[in-house]
Design an enzyme around this catalytic site. Structure first.
Site, PDB file in Angstrom:
ATOM      1  N   HIS A   1       0.814  -1.181   0.158  1.00 55.13           N
ATOM      2  CA  HIS A   1       0.158  -0.025   0.017  1.00 55.13           C
ATOM      3  C   HIS A   1       0.944   1.050  -0.233  1.00 55.13           C
ATOM      4  O   HIS A   1       0.765   2.099  -0.867  1.00 55.13           O
ATOM      5  CB  HIS A   1      -0.938   0.052   1.174  1.00 55.13           C
ATOM      6  CG  HIS A   1      -1.893   0.901   1.509  1.00 55.13           C
ATOM      7  ND1 HIS A   1      -3.111   1.125   1.137  1.00 55.13           N
ATOM      8  CD2 HIS A   1      -1.589   2.146   1.697  1.00 55.13           C
ATOM      9  CE1 HIS A   1      -3.708   2.135   1.149  1.00 55.13           C
ATOM     10  NE2 HIS A   1      -2.922   3.233   1.688  1.00 55.13           N
ATOM     11  N   GLU A   2       1.726   1.286   0.940  1.00 56.49           N
ATOM     12  CA  GLU A   2       2.790   2.535   1.104  1.00 56.49           C
ATOM     13  C   GLU A   2       3.597   2.630  -0.244  1.00 56.49           C
ATOM     14  O   GLU A   2       3.967   3.700  -0.532  1.00 56.49           O
ATOM     15  CB  GLU A   2       3.575   2.476   2.408  1.00 56.49           C
ATOM     16  CG  GLU A   2       2.614   2.683   3.489  1.00 56.49           C
ATOM     17  CD  GLU A   2       1.638   3.511   3.587  1.00 56.49           C
ATOM     18  OE1 GLU A   2       1.790   4.654   2.935  1.00 56.49           O
ATOM     19  OE2 GLU A   2       0.743   3.385   4.264  1.00 56.49           O
TER      20      GLU A   2
ATOM     21  N   HIS B   1       1.562   4.614  -2.829  1.00 60.21           N
ATOM     22  CA  HIS B   1       1.794   5.820  -2.608  1.00 60.21           C
ATOM     23  C   HIS B   1       3.254   6.496  -3.020  1.00 60.21           C
ATOM     24  O   HIS B   1       3.195   7.496  -3.530  1.00 60.21           O
ATOM     25  CB  HIS B   1       1.520   6.121  -1.130  1.00 60.21           C
ATOM     26  CG  HIS B   1       0.260   6.358  -0.626  1.00 60.21           C
ATOM     27  ND1 HIS B   1      -0.754   6.891  -1.211  1.00 60.21           N
ATOM     28  CD2 HIS B   1      -0.502   5.649   0.505  1.00 60.21           C
ATOM     29  CE1 HIS B   1      -1.908   6.899  -0.290  1.00 60.21           C
ATOM     30  NE2 HIS B   1      -1.774   5.843   0.346  1.00 60.21           N
TER      31      HIS B   1
HETATM   32 ZN    ZN Z   1      -3.153   5.287   1.839  1.00 56.34          ZN
END
Ligand code: ZN
Length: 510
Positions: A275-276, A279
């Protein structure tokens, strides 16, 4: 269309002054980000007191340098030059975006901004205590104070169709409450029967394989073997641990990812780190030519979240991904996965179950947690719901949307830090991110029909490059709405998400 403009010396000089000032402000924000990253990763505990002062000073300097009258004058002087350029020219975009930011920030008195910061910092402390004691009443006055300040903040702007529009705009520029309602309302109704169906069969999917003993160091080695396949660049990124993981783009060439290793539950770091990384890939993909300044950032939180969720959920919980990743997982954790089948891990990665806590929710039930918060926030801001009645309203909606009953406030209305922190209007961006992620995915599958075969071979860089081309590189050059059109190929639409999640439920809960 080709437009030529001859700058006279004054315009030229004004533009150079504006760019230099915006770059300096952007540098101060980057320093603030770096101090914040340090505070949450490697700073020794005794550094906390002085760090709060340092952060406040840098934030004040950035603010002062930006709200300066001189910037307003430069933006005014540059209007004819801006109008002489095509709208998507870098200079025209820079002037337009800087003017929007400037006019917005100038509307809010400095004292009110300072009061909001103070209320958030006090509110955070009170929220921690109230949550520990599971006692909403203790937090109630802080939330009432925050809502009062938010109403004062809203009053600084032209009256909008909904008061909530003003708050939403801070995180999702240009998006209105009505537009979000039009997407979330039908989504909620479409998901209700699916949530009920999954709730009736809580044991149909087993995720026991993610529980066991997983030493943090081995988890880290595994992640650092996996992430470069997705586009993680060890020369331009770092991976550290933080209690509440985040990604921070100091510059496209300096991206800090953080994660958290739970030694008894592998899924936390596994999906949290992907997830990170999603980003981080967005931050790393912003065109460096947009420079230090307002254009060199992500366009909105929903688009940012669309990237993390595309990588975490659509890619990282997909069958093709596991075809590639399973042998790697087995290599790093032979004891746990030696006798587990690939299909078992894929199913475990997609376990769905109505639950109490938003951050632990799966792809299917997560939207309900957000829709509940989105509806409650509007009711609070508009005064339709009194803060004293909030826990009961919360519990009613949890029963209605998810069929679960919070046993206490800590597992209910007090679970998130956002309201204490003054982040009202923020929650919808998480779900908008999930929705956009799947819109993008439908388009990617049309344009790259073999994309999943690539994943199965451990090749993810063509997806990374596609996202960079259609989204990342643009920074804030276009509005959030225009950017959604550019990357998703159409306006915001929850139908792809409903198709995607329905198919997943049918596959797993047949
Ligand atoms: Zn997030």
């Amino acid at each position: 269309m080709k437009t030529t403009t001859t700058l006279d010396r004054t315009t030229d000089q004004t533009l150079a002054d504006l760019k230099a000032r915006l770059a300096a402000v952007s540098d101060l924000y980057a320093v603030e980000g770096l101090l914040g990253w340090d505070q949450q990763t490697i700073m020794p505990p005794k550094g906390a007191a002085v760090r709060a002062e340092q952060l406040a000073t840098v934030a004040r300097l950035a603010h002062e340098r930006f709200v300066d009258d001189e910037i307003g004058q430069w933006l005014e002087d540059l209007r004819p030059y801006e109008e002489s350029l095509p709208a998507d020219a870098d200079d025209a975009s820079l002037i337009r975006v800087a003017r929007r930011d400037y006019e917005k920030i100038r509307r809010v008195p400095g004292e009110l901004l300072a009061e909001l910061v103070r209320a958030a910092s006090q509110g955070f402390g009170v929220w921690v205590e109230a949550k520990d004691a599971s006692d909403f009443e203790r937090f109630r006055p802080s939330l009432e104070r925050m809502l009062d300040l938010k109403r004062q903040y809203i009053a600084c702007f032209e009256p909008a169709a909904c008061a909530y529009d003003v708050l939403l705009d801070d995180y999702e520029p240009g998006m209105t409450t009505a537009e979000v309602r039009a997407v979330f309302g039908p989504l909620r109704e479409a998901l209700k029967p699916l949530v009920a169906r999954v709730g009736e069969r809580p044991d149909a999917v087993d995720d026991a394989c993610f529980y066991g003993h997983f030493p943090a160091e081995e988890q880290r080695r595994f992640m650092l073997a996996l992430l470069p396949k997705l586009g993680y660049d060890p020369e331009g990124m770092r991976l550290d641990t933080a209690p509440h993981p985040f990604a921070s783009g100091i510059a496209p060439s300096d991206v800090r990812l953080t994660t958290r290793f739970d030694e008894s539950y592998l899924a936390t770091a596994l999906f949290g780190t992907i997830h990170e990384c999603g980003h981080g890939l967005y931050e790393a993909g912003i065109d460096p030519a947009l420079g230090r300044g307002p254009l060199g950032n992500a366009v909105s939180l929903a688009l940012h979240e669309s990237q993390s969720r595309l990588w975490e959920n659509v890619v990282g919980r997909g069958q093709a991904f596991w075809h590639f990743a399973f042998p790697l997982l087995r290599e790093h954790f032979p004891t746990r996965f030696g006798s587990v089948a690939e299909e078992t891990v894929f199913r475990a990665a997609n376990r769905m179950r109505p639950s109490l806590i938003r951050v632990e929710a799966d792809e299917l039930t997560y939207p309900m947690h957000i829709i509940l918060r989105f509806e409650i926030e509007q009711d609070l801001i508009d005064g339709r719901l009194a803060v004293a009645d909030l826990p009961a309203a919360w519990n009613d909606k949890m029963r209605d949307y998810l069929g679960v009953e919070p046993p206490d406030d800590a597992h209910g209305v007090l679970q998130d830090v956002h309201w204490a922190d003054g982040l009202i209007g923020y929650f919808p961006t998480y779900l908008l991110g999930s929705i956009i992620a799947v819109q993008v995915w439908e388009r990617v599958r049309v344009e790259m029909p073999d994309v999943e075969e690539q994943f199965a071979r451990g090749e993810f860089l063509s997806l990374r490059d596609w996202l960079r081309e259609h989204l990342h590189r643009h920074g804030r050059k276009f509005t959030a709405k225009e950017t959604i059109e550019l990357v998703a190929g159409g306006p915001l639409d929850s139908a792809p998400f409903v198709r995607y999640i329905t198919e997943k439920v049918e596959t797993l809960y047949r």
